[in-house]
Write a protein that holds these residues in place. Structure first.
Motif, short mmCIF file in Angstrom:
data_model
loop_
_atom_site.label_atom_id
_atom_site.label_comp_id
_atom_site.label_asym_id
_atom_site.label_seq_id
_atom_site.Cartn_x
_atom_site.Cartn_y
_atom_site.Cartn_z
N UNK A 251 0.86 -1.18 0.00
CA UNK A 251 0.00 0.00 0.00
C UNK A 251 0.90 1.23 0.00
N UNK A 252 1.00 1.84 -1.15
CA UNK A 252 1.80 3.05 -1.29
C UNK A 252 3.22 2.79 -1.76
N UNK A 253 3.76 3.77 -2.42
CA UNK A 253 5.14 3.68 -2.90
C UNK A 253 6.13 3.59 -1.74
N UNK A 254 5.76 4.11 -0.57
CA UNK A 254 6.67 4.05 0.58
C UNK A 254 6.82 2.61 1.06
N UNK A 255 5.71 1.86 1.14
CA UNK A 255 5.78 0.45 1.54
C UNK A 255 6.57 -0.34 0.51
N UNK A 256 6.31 -0.07 -0.77
CA UNK A 256 7.03 -0.78 -1.83
C UNK A 256 8.53 -0.49 -1.75
N UNK A 257 8.91 0.77 -1.57
CA UNK A 257 10.33 1.12 -1.51
C UNK A 257 11.01 0.47 -0.30
N UNK A 258 10.29 0.38 0.82
CA UNK A 258 10.85 -0.28 1.99
C UNK A 258 11.13 -1.74 1.70
N UNK A 259 10.15 -2.44 1.16
CA UNK A 259 10.31 -3.88 0.89
C UNK A 259 11.38 -4.14 -0.16
#
Length: 346
Positions: A251-259
């Motif tokens: 959910x969100x580019x921030x979650x994707x970037x973290x993973x």
């Protein structure tokens, strides 16, 4: 690729200035790279896209009241945007003033508090809050919610609630993880009741998220750095799901970037870290199968990220469709559910 490759014309009236009365009533544009399809829907139907055993990853950062106003010792007016709280009394910040303050100078902030400029850190100022109060307590009392520059009204009591996710927990962001704003408690519970594993990461969104790409060649752009935390429970749940053929939705580019930052370091493990990962077309995604995201600014790093995830040509078509159908854009706007090609998996 060039920055202009990610430009598009957006009518001003499509920039959402206020949220809808109910979070989950936003529209949802489904973009499927597998079938090269685009379909209109509503966010309240998002649970229909999940099966038991799938994983939904949310960013539980909490937006702080990071905007402050004050004066330099010389009397000049300043605006201070806290970007990252380093400790109880030190922080990195952006400072707007007629002349940049020098190391050792004092800033008079709201409530007659003072802050000392310690020096520079890249394009940020390193400042210390003088006195016994911590930055978080000071900001909560005197700061203003830092709404994005394209929202034209001053933050009010409604924004204090709606520019915050219902699951916000760890204070530190200066911008909301806006894809998460569409979820309410009832929708999250419906997903859990369906057997979906709802898990969390923390990435404190920095002020750099609104900075424009200033170079022509995107390969020359330097991403801002943001701090994140990846818990063990989230990692173990994702690895178990992938081993059983289930999907991981960020959910969100921030979650994707973290993973994806963690996945590209090597073996996954629980840890804190900093990421300046810059995702552009050609990027190899290792963990995330689907992305829930809002519509992003032209020529932005986030527009480049979704083009990498969904495919450049398909995303151009999706944005053109959204504009034609009067979707609402940016932080308080509508959402997309993007499914990427399975061939891009590791």
């Amino acid at each position: 690729m060039k920055t202009l490759d990610f430009d598009f014309y957006l009518p001003q009236h499509l920039i959402a200035q206020h949220p809808l009365p109910n979070r989950s009533e936003s529209r949802l544009l489904e973009v499927n790279a597998i079938g090269q399809s685009i379909q209109d829907n509503y966010f309240r139907q998002i649970a229909d896209h999940f099966e038991a055993g799938d994983v939904l990853v949310l960013n539980d950062t909490k937006v702080i009241k990071a905007r402050l106003f004050g004066q330099k010792a010389t009397g000049g007016q300043i605006e201070v945007m806290i970007d990252r709280v380093l400790s109880e009394h030190e922080a990195y910040a952006q400072i707007k003033s007629s002349r940049s303050p020098k190391a050792g100078s004092l800033l008079h902030l709201s409530g007659d508090y003072q802050s000392e400029v310690l020096g520079r850190h890249a394009d940020m100022f390193h400042i210390r809050l003088l006195g016994n109060e911590s930055w978080y307590d000071f900001l909560e009392q005197y700061g203003q919610l830092p709404l994005p520059p394209y929202i034209e009204h001053k933050a009010d009591a409604a924004d204090d609630t709606r520019y915050q996710t219902v699951f916000a927990k760890h204070a530190g962001a200066v911008a909301a993880p806006t894809a998460g704003l569409h979820f309410d408690e009832a929708l999250l519970q419906a997903l859990i009741n369906k057997g979906v594993h709802v898990r969390y990461v923390t990435l404190h969104v920095g002020a750099g998220t609104f900075q424009p790409v200033k170079v022509d060649n995107i390969a020359e752009h330097h991403m801002h750095s943001e701090v994140y935390h990846l818990p063990e429970e989230t990692i173990s749940t994702i690895l178990h799901a992938r081993a059983n053929g289930k999907r991981v939705t960020a959910v969100g580019t921030t979650s994707l970037r973290t993973l994806e930052s963690a996945a590209h370091v090597g073996k996954l493990f629980a840890h804190h870290g900093d990421t300046n990962i810059f995702i552009t077309p050609g990027f190899e995604f290792k963990l995330v199968d689907r992305l829930i995201t809002n519509f992003h600014l032209p020529k932005s790093t986030l527009m480049m990220l979704v083009s990498a995830f969904g495919g450049y040509d398909l995303m151009r078509k999706a944005y053109a469709h959204a504009i034609d159908q009067s979707y609402r854009f940016f932080s308080y706007g509508d959402a997309m559910l993007i499914t990427r090609l399975p061939s891009a998996k590791s």
